[in-house]
Design an enzyme around this catalytic site. Structure first.
Site, PDB file in Angstrom:
ATOM      1  N   ARG A 162     -29.714  18.533   2.273  1.00  0.00           N
ATOM      2  CA  ARG A 162     -30.229  16.748   1.861  1.00  0.00           C
ATOM      3  C   ARG A 162     -28.992  16.146   1.274  1.00  0.00           C
ATOM      4  O   ARG A 162     -29.358  15.416   0.554  1.00  0.00           O
ATOM      5  CB  ARG A 162     -31.392  16.494   1.930  1.00  0.00           C
ATOM      6  CG  ARG A 162     -32.971  16.606   2.520  1.00  0.00           C
ATOM      7  CD  ARG A 162     -32.362  16.177   3.786  1.00  0.00           C
ATOM      8  NE  ARG A 162     -33.703  16.827   4.685  1.00  0.00           N
ATOM      9  CZ  ARG A 162     -33.440  17.884   5.814  1.00  0.00           C
ATOM     10  NH1 ARG A 162     -32.510  19.204   5.949  1.00  0.00           N
ATOM     11  NH2 ARG A 162     -34.452  17.673   6.160  1.00  0.00           N
ATOM     12  N   SER A 249     -40.032  13.012   4.281  1.00  0.00           N
ATOM     13  CA  SER A 249     -39.887  13.647   2.749  1.00  0.00           C
ATOM     14  C   SER A 249     -39.189  13.356   1.836  1.00  0.00           C
ATOM     15  O   SER A 249     -38.428  12.218   1.468  1.00  0.00           O
ATOM     16  CB  SER A 249     -39.471  14.950   2.726  1.00  0.00           C
ATOM     17  OG  SER A 249     -40.190  15.939   3.903  1.00  0.00           O
ATOM     18  N   GLU A 353     -36.211  12.473  -2.327  1.00  0.00           N
ATOM     19  CA  GLU A 353     -34.311  12.466  -1.267  1.00  0.00           C
ATOM     20  C   GLU A 353     -33.961  10.798  -1.032  1.00  0.00           C
ATOM     21  O   GLU A 353     -33.176  11.125  -0.605  1.00  0.00           O
ATOM     22  CB  GLU A 353     -35.431  13.225   0.012  1.00  0.00           C
ATOM     23  CG  GLU A 353     -34.339  13.375   0.923  1.00  0.00           C
ATOM     24  CD  GLU A 353     -35.585  14.366   2.131  1.00  0.00           C
ATOM     25  OE1 GLU A 353     -35.340  13.151   2.779  1.00  0.00           O
ATOM     26  OE2 GLU A 353     -35.287  15.653   2.579  1.00  0.00           O
TER      27      GLU A 353
HETATM   28  N1  EPU Z   1     -47.816  22.467   2.789  1.00  0.00           N
HETATM   29  C1  EPU Z   1     -49.521  22.279   2.618  1.00  0.00           C
HETATM   30  N2  EPU Z   1     -49.167  20.917   1.772  1.00  0.00           N
HETATM   31  C2  EPU Z   1     -49.255  19.822   2.421  1.00  0.00           C
HETATM   32  C3  EPU Z   1     -47.328  19.891   3.145  1.00  0.00           C
HETATM   33  C4  EPU Z   1     -47.129  20.954   3.981  1.00  0.00           C
HETATM   34  O1  EPU Z   1     -49.376  22.839   1.948  1.00  0.00           O
HETATM   35  O2  EPU Z   1     -49.091  18.889   2.212  1.00  0.00           O
HETATM   36  C5  EPU Z   1     -47.262  23.858   3.333  1.00  0.00           C
HETATM   37  C6  EPU Z   1     -47.124  23.862   4.586  1.00  0.00           C
HETATM   38  O3  EPU Z   1     -48.314  24.790   5.519  1.00  0.00           O
HETATM   39  C7  EPU Z   1     -46.143  25.268   5.471  1.00  0.00           C
HETATM   40  C8  EPU Z   1     -44.744  24.288   3.859  1.00  0.00           C
HETATM   41  O4  EPU Z   1     -45.600  24.126   3.239  1.00  0.00           O
HETATM   42  O5  EPU Z   1     -46.336  25.955   5.106  1.00  0.00           O
HETATM   43  C9  EPU Z   1     -43.574  23.273   4.345  1.00  0.00           C
HETATM   44  O6  EPU Z   1     -44.300  22.222   5.443  1.00  0.00           O
HETATM   45  P1  EPU Z   1     -43.891  22.296   6.203  1.00  0.00           P
HETATM   46  O7  EPU Z   1     -43.447  22.690   7.268  1.00  0.00           O
HETATM   47  O8  EPU Z   1     -44.071  20.412   7.579  1.00  0.00           O
HETATM   48  O9  EPU Z   1     -42.195  21.531   5.501  1.00  0.00           O
HETATM   49  P2  EPU Z   1     -41.610  20.383   5.049  1.00  0.00           P
HETATM   50  O10 EPU Z   1     -40.470  21.075   3.971  1.00  0.00           O
HETATM   51  O11 EPU Z   1     -42.264  20.341   3.809  1.00  0.00           O
HETATM   52  C10 EPU Z   1     -38.897  20.373   6.113  1.00  0.00           C
HETATM   53  C11 EPU Z   1     -38.029  19.282   5.958  1.00  0.00           C
HETATM   54  C12 EPU Z   1     -38.586  18.497   7.357  1.00  0.00           C
HETATM   55  C13 EPU Z   1     -38.848  18.607   7.780  1.00  0.00           C
HETATM   56  C14 EPU Z   1     -39.441  19.845   8.073  1.00  0.00           C
HETATM   57  C15 EPU Z   1     -39.183  20.476   9.262  1.00  0.00           C
HETATM   58  C16 EPU Z   1     -37.485  18.306   3.702  1.00  0.00           C
HETATM   59  C17 EPU Z   1     -37.059  17.497   1.912  1.00  0.00           C
HETATM   60  N3  EPU Z   1     -37.842  18.168   4.433  1.00  0.00           N
HETATM   61  O12 EPU Z   1     -40.485  19.656   5.363  1.00  0.00           O
HETATM   62  O13 EPU Z   1     -38.006  16.627   7.190  1.00  0.00           O
HETATM   63  O14 EPU Z   1     -38.863  17.749   8.767  1.00  0.00           O
HETATM   64  O15 EPU Z   1     -39.292  20.686   6.926  1.00  0.00           O
HETATM   65  O16 EPU Z   1     -38.322  21.646   9.433  1.00  0.00           O
HETATM   66  O17 EPU Z   1     -36.255  19.651   3.372  1.00  0.00           O
HETATM   67  C18 EPU Z   1     -37.070  14.455   6.264  1.00  0.00           C
HETATM   68  O18 EPU Z   1     -36.176  15.387   5.518  1.00  0.00           O
HETATM   69  O19 EPU Z   1     -37.398  13.598   5.775  1.00  0.00           O
HETATM   70  C19 EPU Z   1     -37.883  15.316   6.390  1.00  0.00           C
HETATM   71  C20 EPU Z   1     -39.333  15.069   7.395  1.00  0.00           C
END
Ligand code: EPU
Length: 357
Positions: A162, A249, A353
């Site tokens: 990012r 995010s 972000e």
């Molecule tokens: N989780 C929780 N509780 C929550 C949210 C997440 O326990 O409220 C846990 C989920 O269960 C999962 C882990 O955290 O095990 C990761 O969650 P998720 O798969 O939703 O992905 P993320 O790491 O929160 C990142 C990117 C997203 C992207 C997704 C899929 C960043 C900051 N965000 O989110 O990107 O769509 O992975 O690749 O890297 C963005 O940058 O705006 C964005 C949406």
């Protein structure tokens, strides 16, 4: 070039925050950009793409440049890739859909990311195992100080998680993952080219996509199928900014050392973490925020999304009543309260972000 005065910015930021631009300049061609540079002084400006990664905390006094340069085409073919170009003003998701219709796969994992093509390299957008830098060829930009056009390849863009040279000011560039080139506020991206692989392979490493593949029973899904799955996963998890204002995010997923992570795991065995190739460990910021009990909590009209704690939302963005709408101040107060509680519990400072203006 169209210059409008005193323009409400609510339709131009996906958070749906009400703020005004003293002047909004619509740039529809490279000639518009050149004309703008010639007539503008040294007062600075704010370049706006799809407004999907910005938090407005007040009216914007410097001119807001809205990039509306369009166009998409195949510019070149190599034995290994199709080189496809798009104007900075093109909608990202529509562009991804178009590449697939043309038979150029590779961007499908990044379907439905809000924003424009021109903004995509700025924060090296990414989702479901693919980042923009994996498919990037080069871009053309204009130096806002003198109107000169220049081209950057991937190395010159200094891509990181990012991150890119476009997020760093010149003075801090020594620390950036760049080559001493900080371009924040200095460059306006006009066109981006992507290298889309002819020997395409699906990227299905993410649990959400693997689950979809298992449900479908397909051993070798097409790029279009992956596109559809990504859209379905995102629609189930993330709020549609047209209905509930948000910028995706709100914080980056933090990286810690292996030792730091062992400490945290000892205290919180369930923590979601991913080991990186360099030995460091990436933590899921959404999990950290969720563990601190923030899901569904609000300050004023700014709230933590019920289904994904990493997403902050503007509860009143669709309301006709301005009083229902979150202010940028409320969003930042909520963000700071989250940072404090995650820091107190885990000793980790979450980094926002979006760009805060
Ligand atoms: N989780 C929780 N509780 C929550 C949210 C997440 O326990 O409220 C846990 C989920 O269960 C999962 C882990 O955290 O095990 C990761 O969650 P998720 O798969 O939703 O992905 P993320 O790491 O929160 C990142 C990117 C997203 C992207 C997704 C899929 C960043 C900051 N965000 O989110 O990107 O769509 O992975 O690749 O890297 C963005 O940058 O705006 C964005 C949406």
């Amino acid at each position: 070039m169209l210059v409008e005065k005193n323009v409400p910015l609510q339709p131009f930021n996906t958070f749906g925050i009400a703020a005004k631009a003293h002047a909004l300049v619509r740039l529809r061609s490279q000639e518009d950009v050149r004309a703008w540079v010639e007539q503008s002084g040294e007062g600075g400006q704010l370049v706006l793409g799809g407004g999907s990664n910005i938090v407005l905390t007040g009216d914007v006094k410097v001119p807001v440049l809205k990039v509306e340069i369009m166009g998409r085409s195949l510019v070149r073919e190599t034995p290994k890739a199709w080189i496809v170009e798009a104007g900075a003003g093109e909608n990202w998701h529509d562009f991804v859909a178009w590449t697939l219709q043309q038979g150029y796969p590779g961007l499908e994992n990044m379907a439905l990311i809000p924003g424009t093509v021109g903004a995509s390299p700025v924060q090296n957008i990414g989702a479901y195992g693919v980042e923009l830098q994996d498919r990037f060829d080069s871009l053309d930009a204009v130096d806002l100080r003198n109107g000169a056009e220049f081209r950057l390849d991937a190395a010159q863009c200094g891509f990181g998680y990012r991150d890119s040279v476009f997020k760093h000011a010149a003075a801090e560039s020594a620390g950036a993952a760049s080559q001493g080139l900080g371009l924040a506020g200095r460059a306006l991206i006009v066109r981006v080219r992507f290298s889309l692989p002819k020997e395409w392979k699906p990227v299905l490493g993410y649990a959400d996509l693997e689950k979809k593949r298992a449900e479908s029973g397909l051993a070798e899904p097409t790029a279009q199928q992956i596109f559809d799955w990504v859209c379905a996963v995102r629609r189930a998890k993330l709020p549609d900014p047209r209905l509930i204002g948000n910028v995706g995010s709100f914080f980056k997923n933090p990286t810690v050392s292996a030792e730091q992570c062992e400490d945290i795991i000892a205290r919180d065995p369930k923590i979601v973490h991913y080991r990186m190739d360099d030995g460091s460990v990436k933590l899921a910021a959404g999990w950290l925020i969720d563990a601190c009990g923030w899901k569904g909590k609000s300050i004023g009209n700014a709230a933590v999304y019920e289904r994904q704690a990493l997403v902050l939302v503007n509860r009143g963005s669709s309301s006709a009543n301005a009083a229902d709408c979150a202010t940028g101040g409320e969003v930042m107060t909520l963000a700071k309260a989250i940072q404090t509680s995650v820091y107190e519990r885990f000793g980790i400072l979450l980094e926002p972000e979006p760009v805060v203006v």
